[in-house]
Design a protein around this motif. Sequence first.
Motif, PDB file in Angstrom:
ATOM      1  N   ASP A  94       0.841  -1.207   0.000  1.00 20.20           N
ATOM      2  CA  ASP A  94       0.000   0.000   0.000  1.00 20.20           C
ATOM      3  C   ASP A  94       0.876   1.257   0.000  1.00 20.20           C
ATOM      4  O   ASP A  94       2.113   1.172   0.026  1.00 20.20           O
ATOM      5  CB  ASP A  94      -1.053  -0.041   1.122  1.00 20.20           C
ATOM      6  N   SER A  95       0.244   2.426  -0.016  1.00 21.26           N
ATOM      7  CA  SER A  95       1.002   3.659  -0.230  1.00 21.26           C
ATOM      8  C   SER A  95       1.819   4.059   0.996  1.00 21.26           C
ATOM      9  O   SER A  95       2.649   4.958   0.931  1.00 21.26           O
ATOM     10  CB  SER A  95       0.058   4.796  -0.619  1.00 21.26           C
ATOM     11  N   THR A  96       1.589   3.376   2.133  1.00 23.84           N
ATOM     12  CA  THR A  96       2.345   3.718   3.344  1.00 23.84           C
ATOM     13  C   THR A  96       3.603   2.861   3.504  1.00 23.84           C
ATOM     14  O   THR A  96       4.371   3.057   4.449  1.00 23.84           O
ATOM     15  CB  THR A  96       1.483   3.516   4.611  1.00 23.84           C
ATOM     16  N   ALA A  97       3.775   1.888   2.639  1.00 29.42           N
ATOM     17  CA  ALA A  97       4.891   0.955   2.800  1.00 29.42           C
ATOM     18  C   ALA A  97       6.219   1.662   2.556  1.00 29.42           C
ATOM     19  O   ALA A  97       6.283   2.675   1.856  1.00 29.42           O
ATOM     20  CB  ALA A  97       4.736  -0.203   1.827  1.00 29.42           C
ATOM     21  N   LEU A  98       7.289   1.090   3.105  1.00 33.30           N
ATOM     22  CA  LEU A  98       8.624   1.661   2.924  1.00 33.30           C
ATOM     23  C   LEU A  98       9.246   1.080   1.653  1.00 33.30           C
ATOM     24  O   LEU A  98       9.520  -0.130   1.611  1.00 33.30           O
ATOM     25  CB  LEU A  98       9.515   1.313   4.114  1.00 33.30           C
ATOM     26  N   PRO A  99       9.456   1.896   0.629  1.00 33.22           N
ATOM     27  CA  PRO A  99       9.930   1.346  -0.651  1.00 33.22           C
ATOM     28  C   PRO A  99      11.221   0.531  -0.541  1.00 33.22           C
ATOM     29  O   PRO A  99      11.352  -0.499  -1.190  1.00 33.22           O
ATOM     30  CB  PRO A  99      10.135   2.595  -1.509  1.00 33.22           C
ATOM     31  N   ASP A 149       5.995   3.784  -9.250  1.00 36.88           N
ATOM     32  CA  ASP A 149       7.171   4.082 -10.091  1.00 36.88           C
ATOM     33  C   ASP A 149       8.469   3.875  -9.313  1.00 36.88           C
ATOM     34  O   ASP A 149       9.401   3.244  -9.798  1.00 36.88           O
ATOM     35  CB  ASP A 149       7.111   5.523 -10.623  1.00 36.88           C
ATOM     36  N   GLY A 150       8.490   4.417  -8.084  1.00 34.13           N
ATOM     37  CA  GLY A 150       9.699   4.310  -7.266  1.00 34.13           C
ATOM     38  C   GLY A 150      10.024   2.864  -6.925  1.00 34.13           C
ATOM     39  O   GLY A 150      11.175   2.434  -7.007  1.00 34.13           O
ATOM     40  N   VAL A 151       8.994   2.104  -6.543  1.00 37.21           N
ATOM     41  CA  VAL A 151       9.229   0.704  -6.154  1.00 37.21           C
ATOM     42  C   VAL A 151       9.731  -0.099  -7.353  1.00 37.21           C
ATOM     43  O   VAL A 151      10.697  -0.866  -7.248  1.00 37.21           O
ATOM     44  CB  VAL A 151       7.934   0.086  -5.563  1.00 37.21           C
ATOM     45  N   ILE A 152       9.098   0.108  -8.503  1.00 36.42           N
ATOM     46  CA  ILE A 152       9.501  -0.658  -9.699  1.00 36.42           C
ATOM     47  C   ILE A 152      10.946  -0.332 -10.061  1.00 36.42           C
ATOM     48  O   ILE A 152      11.749  -1.223 -10.356  1.00 36.42           O
ATOM     49  CB  ILE A 152       8.539  -0.366 -10.880  1.00 36.42           C
ATOM     50  N   GLU A 153      11.281   0.939  -9.962  1.00 38.29           N
ATOM     51  CA  GLU A 153      12.647   1.330 -10.309  1.00 38.29           C
ATOM     52  C   GLU A 153      13.664   0.694  -9.351  1.00 38.29           C
ATOM     53  O   GLU A 153      14.713   0.197  -9.762  1.00 38.29           O
ATOM     54  CB  GLU A 153      12.742   2.856 -10.251  1.00 38.29           C
ATOM     55  N   MET A 154      13.308   0.721  -8.059  1.00 37.49           N
ATOM     56  CA  MET A 154      14.227   0.133  -7.075  1.00 37.49           C
ATOM     57  C   MET A 154      14.372  -1.364  -7.271  1.00 37.49           C
ATOM     58  O   MET A 154      15.477  -1.915  -7.163  1.00 37.49           O
ATOM     59  CB  MET A 154      13.694   0.380  -5.656  1.00 37.49           C
TER      60      MET A 154
END
Length: 540
Positions: free
Chosen positions: A300-305, A338-343
């Motif tokens: 969810d949107s609160t998770a730590l990427p 976007d951030g998670v996929i990139e990481m």
Amino acid sequence: RLSPQAALPLPPALYGPTRPNSRGVDLTVQTERAPLLQAHAECVVPTVAETALSALPEAFARAAQAGRAWRDTPVAERATVLRRAADALEADTARLCALLVKEAFKTWGDAVAEVREAVDFLRYYAGEAQRLMAPIALPVRPDGVHEGSEGQGEAGFGDARQALLGVTGERNTLRLTARGVWVCISPWNFPLAIFTGQVAAALATGNTVLAKPAEQTPAIAHEAVRLLHAAGVPEDALQLFHGPGETVGAALVAWPGVAGVVFTGSTAVAKHIQRALAAKEGPIVPLIAETGGINAMLVDSTALPEQVADAVVQSAFRSAGQRCSALRLLCVHEAIADGVIEMVAGAARELVVGDPSQLSTDLGPVIDREAFESLQRHLQRLERSARDHLPPLPAAPPAMPADLAPVLAHLQAPRLFEVASIAEVRQEIFGPVLQVVRWRGDPEAVIDQINALGYGLTLGLQTRIDGRAEALAARAHVGNVYVNRNIIGAVVGLQPFGGEGLSGTGPKAGGPFYLQRFCAEQTVTVNTAAAGGNVALLAG
Ligand code: UN1
């Protein structure tokens, strides 16, 4: 990054003492590399001949015969034998690891963890059998109602007489007993741990075993059986069969005297076994099946990427994705997608894909050509239909030793595809291939869509909202839920492992209900009044 340094240190042994190995290395604290590399240099994978089907009738007869004495051996003695086998496996860790690396192309980290798991299974089931197989005294009925169960509390014919004699009551005992000869069919992806777990469960409960390991990994099973026999399991009580599932496996399952089948592998084969058992004449035969999964992680949107990326890389790509528990479907909230996929893509690029005997390798090759070709077919389909977030880099000229070339032809680097919807993901892809989907709105609806896939093995939840993980876990039809961590590597006794739906029948391996399914239950009700009354009458 899955560093081998991070993978090698192990938690302390859970079940029983751990001993230093013959070189004085405490394997539970830190596995030193030198013994592993030495064992690898010395390791030759023996070729194992296929078992002739003509050997089957005699093998079954011997297993059934051996079963009488093994079943009557006190459970504490059987447990001692299994604990002795655990000690022997543990002492032989380096050699077993080397064989896992050479035969199953495990990385060193995975190999060490696998030996640890096999040892844990032996010790855990030894203890569980002792706990479960002690007879249970059930409540005594003081009112002597024992003839005819119709009508609550209604007295039977004998009760008036017993009441006259002044002695009433009955004693009830429940006990678990062995069922007989079990067929254990195990997979190549945990060729030591799952093989040993199945066999240990059957043996601990007093059953005897005909085991058929996967065709790709017979040698490690052979070693495990050798150590179990040396520890005191009678040779006839544990016999090994080698060969393809279609012939040798099918013949074992079809044998009339089978008391039960335990299987880990694909859903399709589990159903095939179930049909074959149902089609046989004679008793209804239980099947314990642990199969695949389209395992998801909801973020969810609160998770730590950063935490998500680490958990995703471990879950999707460790063991080259060849775990039934592996992550196949990442469902990430659009706000952080976007951030998670990139990481994830960036971290996956850092993984070292190569020769598994090198300590620095994160992913070895997939198990064989068939597996590799099946992966390529899935990848071609995804390349046409999905957004590719991790296209293969231009291939560098492979610098590989000539003898490894055939095996290293099956190396598969991690891949990451974005698909439009959860419903599109219909098949389990058994390799380092992850599909990702973005979601918005109600996370419960996402869980419902995951449930609708029909599998139910592992699920990851990444959230920092109080109470959300509990609510989503309760809604999910899965066997194992992992919150804010990776979703692989269930520990025997701590995280009982197994699924529902298309993922298997249960009960969970390494859990407190597993051994019951290997047993028959018997309730013995003794009319204490009759015996006491008669004796009193005669004496009078
Ligand atoms: C399998 O991959 O067949 O938790 C099952 C885990 C392992 C999975 C074993 N126990 O990753």
